[in-house]
Write an enzyme that holds these catalytic residues in place. Sequence first.
Site, PDB file in Angstrom:
ATOM      1  N   HIS A   1     -25.961   7.051  61.837  1.00  0.00           N
ATOM      2  CA  HIS A   1     -25.838   5.605  62.085  1.00  0.00           C
ATOM      3  C   HIS A   1     -26.960   5.138  63.003  1.00  0.00           C
ATOM      4  CE1 HIS A   1     -21.242   6.183  61.589  1.00  0.00           C
ATOM      5  NE2 HIS A   1     -21.648   5.457  60.555  1.00  0.00           N
TER       6      HIS A   1
ATOM      7  N   LYS B   1      -8.117   0.981  57.992  1.00  0.00           N
ATOM      8  CA  LYS B   1      -8.503   2.390  58.175  1.00  0.00           C
ATOM      9  C   LYS B   1      -7.800   3.064  59.355  1.00  0.00           C
ATOM     10  CE  LYS B   1     -12.925   2.630  55.902  1.00  0.00           C
ATOM     11  NZ  LYS B   1     -14.311   3.020  56.015  1.00  0.00           N
TER      12      LYS B   1
ATOM     13  N   ARG C   1     -26.449   7.054  51.940  1.00  0.00           N
ATOM     14  CA  ARG C   1     -26.730   8.497  51.983  1.00  0.00           C
ATOM     15  C   ARG C   1     -26.883   9.013  50.556  1.00  0.00           C
ATOM     16  NH1 ARG C   1     -21.547   9.405  55.573  1.00  0.00           N
ATOM     17  NH2 ARG C   1     -20.938   8.054  53.866  1.00  0.00           N
TER      18      ARG C   1
ATOM     19  N   SER D   1     -18.845  10.130  59.755  1.00  0.00           N
ATOM     20  CA  SER D   1     -17.913  10.076  60.888  1.00  0.00           C
ATOM     21  C   SER D   1     -16.695  10.940  60.600  1.00  0.00           C
ATOM     22  CB  SER D   1     -17.447   8.635  61.125  1.00  0.00           C
ATOM     23  OG  SER D   1     -18.520   7.837  61.517  1.00  0.00           O
TER      24      SER D   1
HETATM   25  O1  PNS Z   1     -18.311   2.435  58.243  1.00  0.00           O
HETATM   26  P1  PNS Z   1     -17.439   1.834  57.198  1.00  0.00           P
HETATM   27  O2  PNS Z   1     -16.006   2.255  57.384  1.00  0.00           O
HETATM   28  O3  PNS Z   1     -17.932   2.052  55.821  1.00  0.00           O
HETATM   29  O4  PNS Z   1     -17.478   0.249  57.485  1.00  0.00           O
HETATM   30  C1  PNS Z   1     -16.695  -0.624  56.723  1.00  0.00           C
HETATM   31  C2  PNS Z   1     -16.959  -2.065  57.077  1.00  0.00           C
HETATM   32  C3  PNS Z   1     -16.612  -2.352  58.543  1.00  0.00           C
HETATM   33  C4  PNS Z   1     -18.409  -2.403  56.852  1.00  0.00           C
HETATM   34  C5  PNS Z   1     -16.056  -2.881  56.134  1.00  0.00           C
HETATM   35  O5  PNS Z   1     -14.753  -2.486  56.302  1.00  0.00           O
HETATM   36  C6  PNS Z   1     -16.130  -4.388  56.344  1.00  0.00           C
HETATM   37  O6  PNS Z   1     -17.089  -5.024  55.926  1.00  0.00           O
HETATM   38  N1  PNS Z   1     -15.091  -4.963  56.971  1.00  0.00           N
HETATM   39  C7  PNS Z   1     -14.995  -6.395  57.198  1.00  0.00           C
HETATM   40  C8  PNS Z   1     -13.987  -7.025  56.254  1.00  0.00           C
HETATM   41  C9  PNS Z   1     -14.648  -7.599  55.008  1.00  0.00           C
HETATM   42  O7  PNS Z   1     -15.538  -8.415  55.097  1.00  0.00           O
HETATM   43  N2  PNS Z   1     -14.200  -7.175  53.821  1.00  0.00           N
HETATM   44  C10 PNS Z   1     -14.689  -7.681  52.547  1.00  0.00           C
HETATM   45  C11 PNS Z   1     -15.922  -7.027  52.060  1.00  0.00           C
HETATM   46  S1  PNS Z   1     -15.797  -5.361  51.631  1.00  0.00           S
END
Ligand code: PNS
Length: 356
Positions: free
Chosen positions: A199, A223, A272, A310
């Site tokens: 990250h 999550k 990745r 992670s």
């Molecule tokens: O590291 P991750 O778990 O892949 O991150 C996920 C994240 C935070 C980027 C995703 O959950 C997110 O965008 N959350 C905000 C909610 C949202 O906008 N959801 C709709 C689009 S997927």
Amino acid sequence: MRIISGSARGTRLAAVPPGVRPTSDRVRESLFNALGQFFDGGSVLDLYAGTGALGIEALSRGFGRATFVEKDGRAAAAIRENVRRTGVEDRAEIRRENVERALERLLEYGNTYNLIFMDPPYRIAPTEVEGVLSRLGALLAPGGRVVVERGDAPEEVLLGEKGVTRRYGGTLVTVFDRSDFMMNVAVCPGSFDPITVGHLDVIRRAAGVFDHVVVAVGANRVKNPRLSPESRVALVEKVVADLGNVSVEVMDGLLVEFARERGARVIVKGLRAVSDFNSEFEQAQLNQTLDPEVETMFIMASAKHSFLSSSAVREIASYGGDVSEFVPREILHTVIASYAGSQADTERRIKTESKG
Ligand code: PNS
């Protein structure tokens, strides 16, 4: 001092009040020559106006309206006298107030200007000059310019050294156009549970491309992460401390809304292996449907981080394995402890560490 050109050409201006440092006729002439000789309508804003010579010169050369901002009573009286002498009274507004207060009002009214002069007294702190300057972009009409006059050896760097600077004897004049005020802001979102060296690599590379990067730490109710959003923010802040153009915030809501509220037009994510592609493609498409103006861009993970995640860090740490290769050194102890001890212990430790 006289008006150099245009309808009021040759008109002598009132005596300069004490404490005011007027722009000399020679600098004013060169400056207007550089801007282009005549103007057709449009409005001008003269901040720290002093005698008002710059704004009046602009009116004389064809600008439609001018707003003068000057908080000093004697200087404001000189502007009043000068607009009368030059016959531009009906096109001039004089605001006798502090520049910051005036800006708040003008921004509130939604006013825009084609030319903004800023000739701050030398005694004004560089941070104040930069603070005022950074707000002027929102007051500029399309094609508009901001002209800043400064003394010979200014301590401050304006807008990250943007703009074109010319020297006139002991005076430096910098002209900014609208694009100089547009910051390219990107959002780097993720759960960061915990942040890994992978990250950090993506954030660092994004910080090299964009003017500012906001790391958005997802509250991610779905999550159910081990650490609270605030604790994850504290860990990310610790590892990006050396990056001057990166800030970290909790994101509790939609990513596109978060981006819009921070003036970011780009979402940057790390990609990745091929296995990331489906889910990232899906999220990028959803986000594009939600807000077509926000673009998702990907930074390819470095080969050495291809299989780092992670969840792998959490799992290895939970069995007491060595994660020193995977998480930034500054937070290694906290990460090891976080995924072994109780959740309450972990939160307490992070709070204490982030204070120190
Ligand atoms: O590291 P991750 O778990 O892949 O991150 C996920 C994240 C935070 C980027 C995703 O959950 C997110 O965008 N959350 C905000 C909610 C949202 O906008 N959801 C709709 C689009 S997927």
